[in-house]
Design a protein around this motif. Sequence first.
Motif, short mmCIF file in Angstrom:
data_model
loop_
_atom_site.label_atom_id
_atom_site.label_comp_id
_atom_site.label_asym_id
_atom_site.label_seq_id
_atom_site.Cartn_x
_atom_site.Cartn_y
_atom_site.Cartn_z
N UNK A 194 0.73 -1.45 -0.06
CA UNK A 194 -0.20 -0.47 -0.03
C UNK A 194 1.18 1.17 -0.27
N UNK A 195 2.12 1.18 0.47
CA UNK A 195 2.75 2.00 0.63
C UNK A 195 3.45 2.75 -0.55
N UNK A 196 3.86 0.96 -1.13
CA UNK A 196 4.31 1.68 -2.72
C UNK A 196 3.55 1.91 -3.59
N UNK A 197 2.38 1.30 -3.45
CA UNK A 197 1.10 1.86 -4.58
C UNK A 197 0.93 3.56 -3.93
N UNK A 198 0.83 4.07 -3.23
CA UNK A 198 0.69 5.28 -3.02
C UNK A 198 1.51 6.60 -3.25
N UNK A 199 3.01 5.71 -3.11
CA UNK A 199 4.03 6.47 -3.71
C UNK A 199 4.14 6.84 -5.41
N UNK A 200 4.06 4.98 -5.91
CA UNK A 200 3.84 5.41 -7.11
C UNK A 200 3.24 6.15 -7.87
N UNK A 201 1.85 6.15 -7.36
CA UNK A 201 0.53 6.92 -7.78
C UNK A 201 0.62 8.29 -7.86
N UNK A 202 1.50 8.48 -7.13
CA UNK A 202 1.22 9.94 -6.38
C UNK A 202 2.85 10.63 -8.26
N UNK A 203 3.49 9.67 -8.43
CA UNK A 203 4.38 10.05 -9.19
C UNK A 203 3.69 9.76 -10.25
N UNK A 204 3.27 8.57 -10.94
CA UNK A 204 1.88 9.15 -12.01
C UNK A 204 1.27 9.75 -12.18
N UNK A 205 1.14 10.46 -11.21
CA UNK A 205 -0.24 11.42 -11.09
C UNK A 205 0.63 12.41 -11.80
N UNK A 206 1.47 13.28 -10.89
CA UNK A 206 2.50 14.09 -11.13
C UNK A 206 3.16 14.36 -12.36
#
Length: 206
Positions: A194-206
């Motif tokens: 979950x921590x990893x996916x939230x970080x990846x999602x933040x990068x993806x959205x940016x």
Amino acid sequence: MSGFIIGITGGVAAGKSAVTSRFQALDVTVADADLAARDAVAPGSDGLAEVVAAFGTGVLAADGRLDRAAMRARVFADSAARARLEAIVHPRVRRQLMAECEAAPGPYAIAAIPLLAEGGGREAYPWLDRILVVDVLPETQRRRLTARDGIDVALAERMIAAQADRRERLAIADDVIVNDGPVEALDAHVAALDRRYRALAATHHA
């Protein structure tokens, strides 16, 4: 709107539901292919009408719903019948899962797809950003299936053989949870992902 989508898959009795329930406890939306498949052949749906046209009225229960037990027995014994059924159901499932995930709140969403490898993998689901495989040994699957469903070993073997093998699933995996220990061990695995996916999602959205 979730712009980052994770696909979760695994063999029968691998423990996918135990994993997805833990993501849901972390406020992650999970779109379930099994529920979408039920919707695809709900009473009055064009999907059910297409199934009846392909297989006859003998696949219906007395109340007009799809007789799932009879259908399951039929498709596990006949690979051509299974392919016909999947050609009707899978496209409808894919459309519903994608819509649910894209409409979900939160930084990412999950599509739980038991037959992801069998249903075309990444080519059939190009909108998945990552794939998580819940992995167990076939011996573990057999033991869980016979205990969970009250079936004999022969049927358990046929159910496992009807799916992709471990190598095919692992070949499409970005992430893997090996679910061969106590169910409580999943908590730490899911929290880390979950921590990893939230970080990846933040990068993806940016």
